[in-house]
Design an enzyme around this catalytic site. Structure first.
Site, short mmCIF file in Angstrom:
data_model
loop_
_atom_site.label_atom_id
_atom_site.label_comp_id
_atom_site.label_asym_id
_atom_site.label_seq_id
_atom_site.Cartn_x
_atom_site.Cartn_y
_atom_site.Cartn_z
N ARG A 186 0.83 -1.21 0.00
CA ARG A 186 0.00 0.00 0.00
C ARG A 186 0.86 1.26 0.00
O ARG A 186 0.32 2.37 0.04
CB ARG A 186 -0.89 0.02 1.24
CG ARG A 186 -2.28 -0.53 0.99
CD ARG A 186 -3.04 -0.48 2.30
NE ARG A 186 -4.44 -0.38 2.13
CZ ARG A 186 -5.30 -1.41 2.28
NH1 ARG A 186 -4.86 -2.60 2.57
NH2 ARG A 186 -6.58 -1.22 2.12
N ARG A 199 -21.21 -1.69 3.42
CA ARG A 199 -20.53 -2.99 3.50
C ARG A 199 -20.81 -3.68 4.84
O ARG A 199 -20.83 -3.04 5.88
CB ARG A 199 -19.02 -2.81 3.34
CG ARG A 199 -18.25 -4.10 3.62
CD ARG A 199 -16.87 -4.10 3.01
NE ARG A 199 -15.96 -3.14 3.62
CZ ARG A 199 -14.71 -2.98 3.22
NH1 ARG A 199 -14.23 -3.68 2.19
NH2 ARG A 199 -13.94 -2.09 3.80
N ARG A 254 -17.85 -2.83 9.91
CA ARG A 254 -16.49 -2.51 10.36
C ARG A 254 -16.43 -1.13 10.98
O ARG A 254 -17.01 -0.19 10.46
CB ARG A 254 -15.53 -2.59 9.17
CG ARG A 254 -14.92 -3.96 9.00
CD ARG A 254 -14.17 -4.09 7.70
NE ARG A 254 -13.13 -3.07 7.50
CZ ARG A 254 -12.29 -3.09 6.47
NH1 ARG A 254 -12.38 -4.06 5.55
NH2 ARG A 254 -11.39 -2.16 6.34
P1 ADP Z 1 -9.98 -1.95 2.58
O1 ADP Z 1 -11.20 -2.78 2.57
O2 ADP Z 1 -10.22 -0.53 2.97
O3 ADP Z 1 -9.15 -2.06 1.36
P2 ADP Z 1 -8.32 -3.62 4.34
O4 ADP Z 1 -9.24 -4.60 4.97
O5 ADP Z 1 -7.42 -4.09 3.26
O6 ADP Z 1 -9.17 -2.37 3.87
O7 ADP Z 1 -7.44 -2.91 5.45
C1 ADP Z 1 -8.02 -2.35 6.61
C2 ADP Z 1 -7.01 -1.46 7.33
O8 ADP Z 1 -5.87 -2.27 7.72
C3 ADP Z 1 -6.42 -0.34 6.51
O9 ADP Z 1 -7.24 0.82 6.53
C4 ADP Z 1 -5.09 -0.12 7.23
O10 ADP Z 1 -5.26 0.58 8.45
C5 ADP Z 1 -4.67 -1.53 7.58
N1 ADP Z 1 -3.85 -2.15 6.51
C6 ADP Z 1 -4.15 -3.24 5.75
N2 ADP Z 1 -3.17 -3.51 4.88
C7 ADP Z 1 -2.21 -2.56 5.08
C8 ADP Z 1 -0.95 -2.28 4.49
N3 ADP Z 1 -0.46 -3.03 3.49
N4 ADP Z 1 -0.26 -1.23 4.97
C9 ADP Z 1 -0.70 -0.47 5.97
N5 ADP Z 1 -1.89 -0.66 6.56
C10 ADP Z 1 -2.63 -1.70 6.14
P1 ADP Z 2 -12.15 -4.04 -0.86
O1 ADP Z 2 -11.68 -5.41 -0.41
O2 ADP Z 2 -11.43 -3.55 -2.07
O3 ADP Z 2 -12.15 -3.03 0.23
P2 ADP Z 2 -14.80 -5.31 -1.01
O4 ADP Z 2 -14.62 -6.48 -1.88
O5 ADP Z 2 -14.95 -5.53 0.44
O6 ADP Z 2 -13.67 -4.21 -1.30
O7 ADP Z 2 -16.09 -4.51 -1.55
C1 ADP Z 2 -16.52 -3.31 -0.91
C2 ADP Z 2 -18.05 -3.29 -0.84
O8 ADP Z 2 -18.59 -3.13 -2.16
C3 ADP Z 2 -18.67 -4.57 -0.30
O9 ADP Z 2 -19.82 -4.19 0.41
C4 ADP Z 2 -19.02 -5.38 -1.56
O10 ADP Z 2 -20.11 -6.26 -1.34
C5 ADP Z 2 -19.38 -4.26 -2.53
N1 ADP Z 2 -19.01 -4.54 -3.94
C6 ADP Z 2 -17.94 -5.25 -4.40
N2 ADP Z 2 -17.92 -5.25 -5.75
C7 ADP Z 2 -18.99 -4.49 -6.15
C8 ADP Z 2 -19.49 -4.09 -7.43
N3 ADP Z 2 -18.91 -4.45 -8.58
N4 ADP Z 2 -20.60 -3.32 -7.45
C9 ADP Z 2 -21.20 -2.93 -6.29
N5 ADP Z 2 -20.76 -3.26 -5.07
C10 ADP Z 2 -19.67 -4.04 -4.99
#
Ligand code: ADP
Ligand code: ADP
Ligand code: ZN
Length: 214
Positions: free
Chosen positions: A88, A127, A159
């Protein structure tokens, strides 16, 4: 096959990762899931990471590099991996490049999932997550039974960082710290950009077109 999933929070990395892992038999490694598990279990790593996560900030690079180093050295990733949420930052990408040669691994492709900010806010605020790592959306991707995970029957939760204030901070952190990775991997010639707006299955179809060529 070793894959990196790059994209802003809410772009659908986790959703697509489940389908990619099934079809291509790669191990799905989500640093967000690993951190949340540590927070739930109250480990020293979890306690340290929690304050950053709740504030919508990135957790310090050094902690993430240690997590990835350990994870990629485990035997279950030898058949291929997919990193969801790592790297990231540029320093995280540089650290990964140093780790891989000794493990005999290399990045085959970086899938860059592109979604406009306005849609990300709607996705993140609606979500709902399961502890097993599957995510749902109240309108766009609801579970079969309200509040329950289709995959494991677990209770879905909202979350603490999927609330308005933290969402804006995470988008800001994405633009400042993560977006420069698009340029970084473009220069290396290994990036494929996917339009992440639209139907979940159609987006997966676009991803398979890229992965089938590897
Ligand atoms: P998102 O759904 O927003 O992509 P993630 O579930 O991947 O979020 O990550 C949730 C949180 O965990 C981030 O907002 C950050 O605080 C932390 N995090 C996850 N991966 C990383 C990374 N590679 N570097 C720094 N922080 C991270
Ligand atoms: P990330 O891991 O990148 O943070 P997620 O896979 O958790 O993202 O998706 C974020 C939110 O958007 C979830 O609530 C998921 O169900 C929804 N979502 C994922 N793909 C789509 C799409 N193509 N259109 C609308 N909503 C989506
Ligand atoms: Zn579940």
């Amino acid at each position: 096959m070793d894959i990196i999933l790059l994209g802003p929070p809410g772009s659908g990395k986790g959703t697509q990762a489940k389908m990619i892992a099934d079809k291509y038999k790669v191990k799905h490694i989500s640093t967000g899931d690993i951190l949340r598990e540590n927070v739930r279990n109250g480990t020293p790593l979890g306690n340290e990471a929690k304050k950053f996560m709740d504030a919508g900030q990135l957790v310090p690079d050094a902690l993430l590099v240690d997590i990835i180093k350990d994870r990629l050295a485990k035997p279950d990733v030898k058949g291929g991996w997919m990193l969801d949420g790592y790297p990231r930052t540029i320093p995280q990408a540089e650290a990964l490049e140093k780790i891989l040669p000794a493990l005999g691994q290399k990045i085959d492709v970086v899938l860059n999932i592109d979604v406009p900010d306005a849609e990300l806010v709607n996705r993140l605020s609606g979500r709902r997550m399961c502890k097993c790592g599957v995510s749902y959306h109240l309108q766009f991707n609801p579970p079969k039974v309200a509040g329950k995970c289709d995959a494991c029957g677990g209770e879905l939760y909202h979350r603490s960082d999927d609330q308005a204030e933290a969402i804006m901070k995470r988008l800001d952190a994405y633009h400042k710290q993560t977006q420069p990775l698009i340029d970084y991997y473009t220069k290396k010639g290994i990036i494929a950009t996917i339009n992440g707006a639209g139907d979940i299955k159609a987006i997966f179809g676009d991803i398979t077109k890229v992965l089938d060529k590897i």
